[in-house]
Every structure is written in C-alpha cells, then in structure tokens.
Design an enzyme around this catalytic site. Sequence first.
Site, PDB file in Angstrom:
ATOM      1  N   ARG A   1       0.781  -1.259  -0.026  1.00 14.56           N
ATOM      2  CA  ARG A   1       0.062   0.100  -0.021  1.00 14.56           C
ATOM      3  C   ARG A   1       0.792   1.112  -0.096  1.00 14.56           C
ATOM      4  NH1 ARG A   1      -4.833  -2.691   2.389  1.00 14.56           N
ATOM      5  NH2 ARG A   1      -6.601  -1.182   2.342  1.00 14.56           N
TER       6      ARG A   1
ATOM      7  N   ARG B   1     -21.592  -3.354   1.951  1.00 16.45           N
ATOM      8  CA  ARG B   1     -21.123  -4.491   2.467  1.00 16.45           C
ATOM      9  C   ARG B   1     -20.970  -4.431   3.934  1.00 16.45           C
ATOM     10  NH1 ARG B   1     -14.781  -5.223   1.169  1.00 16.45           N
ATOM     11  NH2 ARG B   1     -14.444  -3.663   2.721  1.00 16.45           N
TER      12      ARG B   1
ATOM     13  N   ARG C   1     -17.697  -5.031   9.657  1.00 14.89           N
ATOM     14  CA  ARG C   1     -16.362  -4.201   9.723  1.00 14.89           C
ATOM     15  C   ARG C   1     -16.882  -2.842  10.050  1.00 14.89           C
ATOM     16  NH1 ARG C   1     -12.514  -5.227   4.700  1.00 14.89           N
ATOM     17  NH2 ARG C   1     -11.756  -3.309   5.408  1.00 14.89           N
TER      18      ARG C   1
HETATM   19  P1  AMP Z   1      -8.506  -3.903   3.886  1.00 11.69           P
HETATM   20  O1  AMP Z   1      -9.253  -5.010   4.351  1.00 11.69           O
HETATM   21  O2  AMP Z   1      -7.284  -4.288   2.686  1.00 11.69           O
HETATM   22  O3  AMP Z   1      -9.336  -2.740   3.190  1.00 11.69           O
HETATM   23  O4  AMP Z   1      -7.584  -3.227   4.972  1.00 11.69           O
HETATM   24  C1  AMP Z   1      -8.242  -2.656   6.097  1.00 11.69           C
HETATM   25  C2  AMP Z   1      -7.382  -1.836   6.931  1.00 11.69           C
HETATM   26  O5  AMP Z   1      -6.435  -2.522   7.415  1.00 11.69           O
HETATM   27  C3  AMP Z   1      -6.885  -0.586   6.214  1.00 11.69           C
HETATM   28  O6  AMP Z   1      -7.568   0.539   6.209  1.00 11.69           O
HETATM   29  C4  AMP Z   1      -5.646  -0.185   7.095  1.00 11.69           C
HETATM   30  O7  AMP Z   1      -6.008   0.146   8.159  1.00 11.69           O
HETATM   31  C5  AMP Z   1      -5.063  -1.766   7.315  1.00 11.69           C
HETATM   32  N1  AMP Z   1      -4.139  -2.367   6.195  1.00 11.69           N
HETATM   33  C6  AMP Z   1      -4.393  -3.521   5.536  1.00 11.69           C
HETATM   34  N2  AMP Z   1      -3.297  -3.554   4.575  1.00 11.69           N
HETATM   35  C7  AMP Z   1      -2.498  -2.598   4.984  1.00 11.69           C
HETATM   36  C8  AMP Z   1      -1.212  -2.294   4.470  1.00 11.69           C
HETATM   37  N3  AMP Z   1      -0.520  -3.198   3.486  1.00 11.69           N
HETATM   38  N4  AMP Z   1      -0.577  -1.409   4.986  1.00 11.69           N
HETATM   39  C9  AMP Z   1      -0.948  -0.523   5.802  1.00 11.69           C
HETATM   40  N5  AMP Z   1      -2.233  -0.722   6.423  1.00 11.69           N
HETATM   41  C10 AMP Z   1      -2.903  -1.856   5.954  1.00 11.69           C
END
Ligand code: AMP
Length: 367
Positions: free
Chosen positions: A267, A306, A312
Amino acid sequence: MRKIGPYVFEPLISELELEKIIRDCAQWLIEEVDENTLCLIVDKGGRPFGERLKALIEPEKGRWGSLRVKSYQGTESKGDVQFLSRDFPSPEGKSIILIEDILDTGLTAHFLGSYFMSQGAKSLKILSLLAKPEKHKYVLPEHKVGKNLNDTFVVGFGLDLNEKARDWKSVYSLKKIDMLNLVLFGPPGAGKGTQSAFLVEKYGLIHLSTGDLLRGEIKAETALGLEAKAIMDRGELVSDEIVIGMIGSKLDANPDAKGFIFDGFPRTQAQAEALDSLLEEKGESISMMLSLEVPEQELVHRLLLRGKDSGRADDQNEEVIRNRIAEYNKKTAVLKDFYGAQNKCKEVIGVGSIEEISNRLSEAIED
Ligand code: AMP
C-alpha cells in the site's frame, strides 16, 4: 529458454538433430512403403513430422491421408475412437502406417490399431517421432520410433501445451514452472477480495490479504491487533514495519506455493520495495500488478452496502470510507507508477458482473 505463461522450457532436440532423426525415419518408411500402403498422419501433433516425411519420400509411392481422433481413457472395448476428422480411403486390405508425434501412454495408437484391424486392414504399424517407453500402458502395434525420451513434458514441432508451441521449429522440455505472483490492486471496495477467491481457485494460488491478517490479530486480541485496531477504525494505514513483517512470515511459511495473490499489500512505496526484496531473496518476483478500476461513487456505495453485514466498523461510516479512499489516493495509487516502470501494471475495468470482471482478469493474466 522459452516460456508459455509460467512454464519455462529448455531446448531438448535441436533442429539439426531433428532433421537427422526424421531422415532416419524416412529411410525406414521408404523400405516399408509399396503400392498397397496407406500412410495416415495423426493430426494435429503428427502434422509437421508427417509433412517433412512426405517431402523426403517419393510421393507417388503409397497413398497419404490424415485423421484426428479423440481417445477415451479407461475403456478397453474395441473401436472406442471418435474421429474428429478423417480424410482417407477405405483401409480394407491396406498396410497402414500411422504417423504420430509421440507415443506416450499409447492410448491413441492402441485404439487406432484395433479400429483399423477391425475394418479389414492387412497390417498396421506406427511411425512415431518420439516415445516415452516408461509411460506405455497399452499394448502397442509394431512401431518405429525416431527418438526415445525419459518421462519429461515436451512441446514444439507439433507437440502443444494448450495449442501453443506446435509451430516451434524444434523440441523443448519443461524445465520449471515459475511462480505466479500477482498484486491485486485497487482502492477499498474495488472487489479485490471477491476476485481473489476466483484467482485462488483458477490458478491454485495462496491469498495473502493484509487486511484479513490484521483483522485476525484483532480477533485473537494480540498486542499487534490491539495496536492496529484504533488505526484501522480511523481508516488510516498501519505501519509499514508491521505489514511487511506479516507478509514476510507468510512467504516463509509457504515455500511450496505455486504463487501468491497480494491483496491490500503493498500500500506504500516502502512496502512495494520490501516485497520485491523478500521475493528476490527466494529467487522470485512479482509477475504482474492487476489494477481494478472503479469510480469513487461506486466504491462508497459498495462499501456501505458491505458494511450492513460485514461487521466491519470501517465499512459502516461514510467518513471513514472516504478517509480510506483518500489514503489510497495519497499513498497507494502511486504504486501504479512503481509497477508501470517495471512494465508489470495492467488496468482492468472493475465494474460489471463478478464473472465479467473475473474474465477480464484471466485474460489479462494469460495474455
Ligand atoms: P483492507 O481489508 O485491505 O481494506 O484493509 C483494512 C485496513 O487494514 C486498512 O484500512 C488499513 O488500516 C489496514 N491495512 C491493510 N493492509 C495494509 C497495508 N498493506 N498497509 C497498511 N495498512 C493496511
């Protein structure tokens, strides 16, 4: 070295050696052929070999034809051969020579032998460019082989992998299968999780979602989870160090994987660089980055929907959702340039039915 998708092939029989083998086979054929002979090329694999032989022997001797069959595995009854095409005169009373690319299990040769003998052929022999004697499972008619091979997967000069490589001028054997490492990219709500499930199923990959891993830590109430929760609830990014560490240990834990789908990771530029180094240590690399393109309004709509049953917190509040999208635009979207510079970035339209998007992804991968 040549590649078809993740399959890497190395040269096995050069054009020169192939020519020698074919000339030897042509010599054998010249001694066999008389007015009563019917030479039948077994398409599609036997076509290049057959055409080359035809050019080397006097064409007026014997008659030529061709056929294409589908053979049924697991049945012993006679004549169980389905012709997909047939272009030859009556085999009755003829000495038949079947021209094949390779005798593997011998299934096709076995059934064609039975078929032609039941149709009143006088005799039947096989002339095959290659053979894998270790793999023969069926009783084979009398045969002449250009070259015997060990049990190795070969392509080229008629032999194919999903219709590819038939036109290669020489024969190659499979050296290794590269890992397929995909970065599935896109803003929150782009459908990365949904499409990952499809890609896992289709390509046998391991799905690594940093979001899922972090939520797992929160559920297990680990120290890491507690630290991450507040940040995630605000829609901000957790530290590079944490997510890089998580991905590193998952890579180590799966040394025999066919490949990985990285979902929600990398990210940031630092994460992308760390991922390249982690893979490089293992002699691997990212195969491609697939970027799902979805307009912001649609993302917000999808995430709120969702949020109704995902449980979530970060899906339920429009402000947090907009913050996640802003984080993406500020820190993550630049990774398109990072992978673009390596010529690995492909944009895929992420709007439409799930199946339509899956098809677009497969096409991009297999292109
Ligand atoms: P996601 O399920 O991919 O939408 O991730 C949910 C949350 O997890 C994000 O908003 C971040 O707070 C954290 N997160 C997930 N992946 C990353 C990453 N690669 N780097 C930093 N934070 C992450």
